[in-house]
Design a protein around this motif. Structure first.
Motif, PDB file in Angstrom:
ATOM      1  N   CYS A  61       0.837  -1.208   0.000  1.00 16.88           N
ATOM      2  CA  CYS A  61       0.000   0.000   0.000  1.00 16.88           C
ATOM      3  C   CYS A  61       0.869   1.254   0.000  1.00 16.88           C
ATOM      4  O   CYS A  61       0.638   2.188  -0.783  1.00 16.88           O
ATOM      5  N   ASN A 110       1.071   3.399  -3.578  1.00 16.95           N
ATOM      6  CA  ASN A 110       0.320   4.653  -3.585  1.00 16.95           C
ATOM      7  C   ASN A 110       1.214   5.875  -3.528  1.00 16.95           C
ATOM      8  O   ASN A 110       0.837   6.936  -4.034  1.00 16.95           O
ATOM      9  N   ASP A 153      -5.677   5.317   0.346  1.00 14.21           N
ATOM     10  CA  ASP A 153      -5.081   3.977   0.306  1.00 14.21           C
ATOM     11  C   ASP A 153      -3.715   3.951   0.976  1.00 14.21           C
ATOM     12  O   ASP A 153      -3.347   2.960   1.622  1.00 14.21           O
ATOM     13  N   SER A 167     -12.225   6.647   0.888  1.00 18.83           N
ATOM     14  CA  SER A 167     -12.105   5.898  -0.371  1.00 18.83           C
ATOM     15  C   SER A 167     -13.438   5.864  -1.110  1.00 18.83           C
ATOM     16  O   SER A 167     -13.495   6.081  -2.327  1.00 18.83           O
ATOM     17  N   SER A 225      -6.512  -1.674  -1.172  1.00 19.00           N
ATOM     18  CA  SER A 225      -5.691  -0.468  -1.256  1.00 19.00           C
ATOM     19  C   SER A 225      -4.357  -0.727  -1.937  1.00 19.00           C
ATOM     20  O   SER A 225      -3.728   0.202  -2.449  1.00 19.00           O
TER      21      SER A 225
END
Length: 339
Positions: A20, A24, A54, A93, A276
């Motif tokens: 994650c 991200n 995320d 999200s 995520s």
């Protein structure tokens, strides 16, 4: 859960958290640095908002999920606050996905008013509203809809026999009726239903326009359709990863604690967190601009790595040549002295 199962669960959570964070951060860098004027486009601003949510799942939600499984002993107030943080990130999200769907719908169905509506100021205002609303919805248990009273009464009853604070778990402070009726049906399913309707109308309209338009006008429509398919895939993955866990909460509420085995519950938690980590992969394979930005970032990274490696080699060769000249000078001095 058995010891080996707990170890496997913890290892998987650590791997998901690392994925994650890495994926991200790469998305945020790709959009903000790799795509020119990307933050002027509302869709990419909302994608950054989703990527930040995320990223925070990996930084905060996953570690809290591990800790909020009876491994920490904190006050009931702190336990409730930490549990609400997980709800805030999930809601961010959902609302970021909803903002993306609304943006694509307005872009397609109100092209003349879209430029006036989708200004940079309005876009960042919408992103701020998503996070403010996420905080309000996620922190709702702090205002009374929780198990705090039963937890404090239980700890009061046991205070005469033990002075230790009871372990903090998510469902010990978060009410199951809240999770089912408010969080699942109101905060997750309602936005997912709205997004499903919006994307259905988007695809229906695009399909009709593609049939009616001439071949020269089909290229932008095909690009719009491809992007809409990619964003719809992100939505489908979110629903597929999160709905199983919410359905388990429904079973726990209506059929009691024995309706769901611990193994299934932990699998649902892992699946929800894995969502995520999956999104950056979807962006890489489905959105050409982000794919190109990924390639540019990796190319720059490799170039700098090679440059640093080359500089080290140059410095090493210079040092070795200097050492050789010094050694030759010394040996030359000794030779001339012997003659």
């Amino acid at each position: 859960m058995a010891d080996w199962s707990w170890v496997a669960y913890t290892v998987l959570e650590v791997l998901i958290a690392a994925a994650c964070c890495f994926g991200n951060v790469l998305v945020v860098c790709a959009v903000c640095l790799g795509i020119r004027d990307s933050l002027r486009e509302p869709t990419f601003c909302f994608l950054v908002s989703l990527a930040v949510a995320d990223l925070l799942v990996g930084v905060a939600a996953v570690p809290l999920a591990v800790l909020l499984d009876g491994w920490v002993s904190v006050t009931p107030e702190m336990c409730l606050l930490l549990s609400c943080v997980v709800l805030v990130l999930t809601q961010a999200s959902v609302l970021s996905l909803l903002a993306i769907a609304v943006d694509r719908y307005l872009r397609l169905h109100t092209p003349h008013r879209y430029k006036a509506l989708a200004t940079q100021r309005h876009t960042w205002l919408a992103v701020s509203m998503c996070w403010i609303l996420s905080a309000l919805l996620g922190f709702t248990p702090l205002f009374g809809w929780n198990n705090y009273s039963s937890l404090t009464s239980g700890s009061t009853n046991t205070s005469s026999t033990s002075s230790e604070t009871p372990p903090c778990t998510f469902l010990s402070v978060i009410s199951l009726p809240f999770m089912v009726y408010f969080n699942f049906l109101g905060c997750v399913m309602a936005p997912l239903l709205a997004m499903t309707i919006l994307y259905t109308r988007i695809f229906w309209s695009l399909q009709g326009r593609l049939k009616e338009s001439c071949p020269q006008a089909q290229a932008p429509l095909l690009r719009e359709k491809k992007l809409a398919c990619s964003l719809a895939l992100v939505l489908i993955l979110f629903a597929g990863c999160w709905i199983p866990l919410h359905l388990m909460n429904c079973l726990l509420l209506f059929h009691g604690p024995h309706a769901v085995t611990p193994g299934c519950l932990y699998t649902g938690i892992l699946l929800s967190h894995a969502n995520s980590a999956v999104n950056p992969v979807v962006y890489a394979y489905r959105i050409p601009k982000i794919q190109q930005a990924y390639s540019q970032i990796w190319r720059r990274f490799l170039e700098r790595l090679n440059c640093c490696h080359g500089n080290k080699q140059v410095r090493g060769s210079i040092t070795s040549s200097r050492a050789n000249r010094t050694e030759m000078g010394r040996s030359g001095g000794r030779t001339s002295g012997s003659f």
